[in-house]
Write a protein that holds these residues in place. Structure first.
Motif, PDB file in Angstrom:
ATOM      1  N   LEU A 446       0.808  -1.218   0.000  1.00 20.47           N
ATOM      2  CA  LEU A 446       0.000   0.000   0.000  1.00 20.47           C
ATOM      3  C   LEU A 446       0.839   1.264   0.000  1.00 20.47           C
ATOM      4  CD1 LEU A 446      -2.753  -1.036   2.577  1.00 20.47           C
ATOM      5  CD2 LEU A 446      -2.879  -1.104   0.075  1.00 20.47           C
ATOM      6  N   SER A 447       2.146   1.116   0.076  1.00 18.96           N
ATOM      7  CA  SER A 447       3.035   2.272   0.186  1.00 18.96           C
ATOM      8  C   SER A 447       3.847   2.489  -1.081  1.00 18.96           C
ATOM      9  CB  SER A 447       3.996   2.075   1.373  1.00 18.96           C
ATOM     10  OG  SER A 447       3.294   1.885   2.568  1.00 18.96           O
ATOM     11  N   LYS A 448       4.396   3.688  -1.185  1.00 17.14           N
ATOM     12  CA  LYS A 448       5.340   3.996  -2.251  1.00 17.14           C
ATOM     13  C   LYS A 448       6.701   4.311  -1.633  1.00 17.14           C
ATOM     14  CE  LYS A 448       2.773   5.345  -6.335  1.00 17.14           C
ATOM     15  NZ  LYS A 448       2.550   6.390  -7.348  1.00 17.14           N
ATOM     16  N   VAL A 449       7.741   3.786  -2.256  1.00 17.80           N
ATOM     17  CA  VAL A 449       9.097   3.949  -1.748  1.00 17.80           C
ATOM     18  C   VAL A 449       9.924   4.698  -2.789  1.00 17.80           C
ATOM     19  CG1 VAL A 449      11.170   2.783  -0.910  1.00 17.80           C
ATOM     20  CG2 VAL A 449       8.913   1.828  -0.418  1.00 17.80           C
ATOM     21  N   ALA A 450      10.663   5.723  -2.342  1.00 17.90           N
ATOM     22  CA  ALA A 450      11.611   6.438  -3.200  1.00 17.90           C
ATOM     23  C   ALA A 450      12.944   5.701  -3.107  1.00 17.90           C
ATOM     24  CB  ALA A 450      11.759   7.885  -2.734  1.00 17.90           C
ATOM     25  N   VAL A 451      13.396   5.166  -4.239  1.00 15.78           N
ATOM     26  CA  VAL A 451      14.587   4.319  -4.248  1.00 15.78           C
ATOM     27  C   VAL A 451      15.685   4.979  -5.073  1.00 15.78           C
ATOM     28  CG1 VAL A 451      15.543   2.060  -4.828  1.00 15.78           C
ATOM     29  CG2 VAL A 451      13.181   2.248  -4.007  1.00 15.78           C
ATOM     30  N   TYR A 452      16.857   5.082  -4.476  1.00 12.10           N
ATOM     31  CA  TYR A 452      18.022   5.656  -5.162  1.00 12.10           C
ATOM     32  C   TYR A 452      19.157   4.648  -5.124  1.00 12.10           C
ATOM     33  CZ  TYR A 452      22.196   8.528  -5.886  1.00 12.10           C
ATOM     34  OH  TYR A 452      23.399   9.021  -6.341  1.00 12.10           O
ATOM     35  N   ARG A 453      19.813   4.473  -6.266  1.00 13.37           N
ATOM     36  CA  ARG A 453      21.000   3.625  -6.328  1.00 13.37           C
ATOM     37  C   ARG A 453      22.207   4.528  -6.544  1.00 13.37           C
ATOM     38  NH1 ARG A 453      21.467  -1.805  -7.329  1.00 13.37           N
ATOM     39  NH2 ARG A 453      19.347  -1.914  -8.199  1.00 13.37           N
ATOM     40  N   ASP A 454      23.175   4.493  -5.613  1.00 11.07           N
ATOM     41  CA  ASP A 454      24.310   5.405  -5.697  1.00 11.07           C
ATOM     42  C   ASP A 454      25.366   4.900  -6.671  1.00 11.07           C
ATOM     43  OD1 ASP A 454      25.930   3.518  -4.352  1.00 11.07           O
ATOM     44  OD2 ASP A 454      25.597   4.451  -2.392  1.00 11.07           O
ATOM     45  N   GLU A 455      26.473   5.624  -6.769  1.00  7.90           N
ATOM     46  CA  GLU A 455      27.496   5.318  -7.774  1.00  7.90           C
ATOM     47  C   GLU A 455      28.192   3.981  -7.517  1.00  7.90           C
ATOM     48  OE1 GLU A 455      30.388   8.467  -5.453  1.00  7.90           O
ATOM     49  OE2 GLU A 455      30.321   8.499  -7.622  1.00  7.90           O
ATOM     50  N   ASP A 456      28.100   3.490  -6.283  1.00  5.79           N
ATOM     51  CA  ASP A 456      28.677   2.186  -5.956  1.00  5.79           C
ATOM     52  C   ASP A 456      27.658   1.055  -6.078  1.00  5.79           C
ATOM     53  OD1 ASP A 456      31.203   3.313  -5.330  1.00  5.79           O
ATOM     54  OD2 ASP A 456      30.420   3.922  -3.365  1.00  5.79           O
ATOM     55  N   GLY A 457      26.453   1.388  -6.506  1.00  9.58           N
ATOM     56  CA  GLY A 457      25.420   0.371  -6.645  1.00  9.58           C
ATOM     57  C   GLY A 457      24.632   0.100  -5.387  1.00  9.58           C
ATOM     58  N   VAL A 458      24.912   0.840  -4.307  1.00  8.49           N
ATOM     59  CA  VAL A 458      24.184   0.645  -3.050  1.00  8.49           C
ATOM     60  C   VAL A 458      22.796   1.265  -3.172  1.00  8.49           C
ATOM     61  CG1 VAL A 458      24.159   1.110  -0.574  1.00  8.49           C
ATOM     62  CG2 VAL A 458      26.329   0.622  -1.737  1.00  8.49           C
ATOM     63  N   VAL A 459      21.779   0.527  -2.749  1.00  3.26           N
ATOM     64  CA  VAL A 459      20.399   0.984  -2.870  1.00  3.26           C
ATOM     65  C   VAL A 459      19.954   1.645  -1.562  1.00  3.26           C
ATOM     66  CG1 VAL A 459      18.011   0.223  -3.132  1.00  3.26           C
ATOM     67  CG2 VAL A 459      19.796  -0.732  -4.602  1.00  3.26           C
TER      68      VAL A 459
END
Length: 512
Positions: A446-459
């Motif tokens: 039921l939720s929305k998540v803001a997901v970012y993957r950094d330059e090292d691939g870490v989420v």
């Protein structure tokens, strides 16, 4: 090009370092506590210290690290919304006071530069308002007499701006405008404030702002500043939940800085006037650099968080620039800023509506941030010193401009429509679809998540719900930020708040 994970840098950020300040490390007190170390906050601090007031300035970033660092630094009394429009909204007297205040702001910047011997490249220049491709000459026909009625009797109509390589067509000349390097100017203000006994603390987030008999600002580190008066100068108020945010709207504006040969473009300000205020417009000036100049061209605005094509907007600015200015070489800078647009075109400066009488705000720059910020310093100083000021009613944050009712309704209907994002699918089905240095919204139940993957691939996962009023944030690929499409709150790639009205970070959220 810079690494794609970095936020873009303005020409000002690349060519000046503002003084480093320390965080607040103890409870303290002052006559006035100012939250925000941009041009509005520091001008207010400077003028109040000259009145003998003990002043403390707090900012969670560096000096000038907000929108002052992302301006194009035009100092002008040629208001973006046109004087004939201001007459419709505020009457002839209101239009006259608006012109008077912006002219006084340019004069005040000049006097401060001279008094404090600030090396900030301040220069008086001519400004030219010309017609955009889709515009009618009626814009100039209406604006010239309206500017004269506003007291700007030296505004003249010309057949073209004095440029041999670009025929602007008919235009209006606004004499004695100004330009400067905004961060160098703030550095000079900082030195003058500290010399007069004022204190500035950076890396210090104002968590709670409370007016009244026991007015104070409490920081996230737990330290408190007690004060007789509080000024919130944070581009948009972080101490308000609703009141002001229904009367102004956030717009992203884009800028490029093009390398050009030294001396190939004269010092002047240029603005084009679209036939429709909602159409793209452009603003132009030049900045000196080592061995060459930088042509600064801005425009291509859109509602913050409601478009996702910032990279294309920079490309459109570049095409527009190259088609008119043949000396353009490579593009050295690309950045964007955020403009708060009041429904009636003028800033909100004064006592905060619905708050204690000793809490003041400065917001609603309407693309005139450098002059509106200076006006804020002048007007708020008079209010705190309990002096009369002829501009107080014009900029009163509690004002109701009935002639702007249509704009008020349009903007708030637009905000309401953004809440439907709660019900839509995610932008991607899987986190695996998100590349390095990129972000996207993912639905998790039921939720929305803001997901970012950094330059090292870490989420990195964060709640996509803006902590201000619950809108769903959107990824800004150009600026590497999460932007709220309702009221303009902005967060960095990993969720730390960088622009109000939200005053806390996005909450961490698990990523499936």
């Amino acid at each position: 090009m810079r690494p794609t994970c970095e936020r873009p840098e303005s020409v000002w950020m690349a060519t000046a370092n503002t003084p480093a300040q320390s965080p607040l490390t103890k409870d303290t007190s002052a006559n006035v506590c100012i939250v925000g170390a941009g041009i509005a906050g520091l001008t207010t601090a400077y003028l109040l210290t000259r009145e003998g007031k003990a002043v403390i300035v707090l900012d969670d970033g560096p000096i000038g690290g907000g929108m002052t660092a992302r301006t194009t630094a035009h100092l002008t009394n040629a208001l973006d919304d046109r004087f004939y429009e201001l007459e419709r909204l505020f009457g002839e007297e209101g239009s006259r006071l608006a012109a008077q205040s912006h002219k006084a702001a340019i004069d005040r910047v000049e006097s401060i530069v001279l008094d404090e011997r600030i090396d900030c490249e301040f220069e008086r220049v001519a400004g030219y308002l010309f017609l955009a491709e889709d515009s009618s000459v009626k814009v100039l026909d209406d604006e010239l007499p309206a500017a004269h009625r506003a007291g700007l009797t030296d505004v003249k109509r010309l057949d073209r701006a004095p440029l041999g390589f670009f025929d602007t067509g008919p235009c209006l000349l606004f004499p004695r405008q100004g330009q400067f390097h905004p961060l160098k100017y703030l550095s000079g203000l900082t030195s003058a404030i500290e010399k007069a006994g004022g204190q500035i603390f950076t890396g210090t987030h104002a968590d709670e702002i409370e007016g009244g008999d026991h007015a104070h600002v409490t920081t996230t580190s737990g330290y408190t500043v007690r004060a007789d008066s509080i000024v919130v100068a944070t581009n948009t108020p972080v101490n308000d939940l609703v009141a002001i945010h229904t009367k102004q709207a956030p717009y992203a504006t884009y800028v490029i800085g093009a390398r050009i040969p030294k001396g190939s473009f004269p010092s002047m300000l240029l603005w084009d006037a679209p036939g429709d205020l909602w159409q793209p417009y452009h603003y132009i000036r030049v900045e000196s650099a080592d061995g060459h100049d930088v042509l600064i061209v801005g425009g291509e605005d859109h509602k913050t968080g409601q478009e996702h094509d910032g990279l294309l907007r920079w490309e459109r600015l570049e095409r527009w620039t190259r088609s008119r200015f043949p000396m353009t070489e490579e593009i050295e800078f690309r950045w964007s800023g955020q403009v708060m647009e009041p429904v009636d075109g003028l800033a909100f400066i004064g006592r905060n509506p619905g708050d204690a009488d000793n809490v003041f705000i400065a917001t609603g720059d309407s693309g005139m941030g450098m002059t509106h910020g200076t006006i804020a310093g002048m007007l708020l100083t008079d209010l705190i010193m309990e002096r009369q000021n002829p501009w107080a009613d014009l900029y009163d944050p509690s004002r109701k401009t009935l002639s702007a009712a249509k704009e008020y309704v349009q903007e708030n209907v637009n905000v309401g429509a953004q809440y439907t994002e709660m019900l839509t699918p995610g932008e991607v089905d899987s986190v695996d679809e998100i590349g390095n240095c990129a972000g996207a919204i993912v639905r998790s139940g039921l939720s929305k998540v803001a997901v970012y993957r950094d330059e090292d691939g870490v989420v990195h996962g964060m709640s996509a719900v803006c902590p201000h009023l619950g809108c769903i944030v959107m990824w800004d690929a150009a600026e590497k930020t999460w932007d709220c499409p309702c009221h303009g709150s902005r967060f960095d790639a990993v969720g730390s708040v960088i622009n109000g009205p939200a005053n806390r970070d996005l909450s961490p959220a698990p990523v499936d």
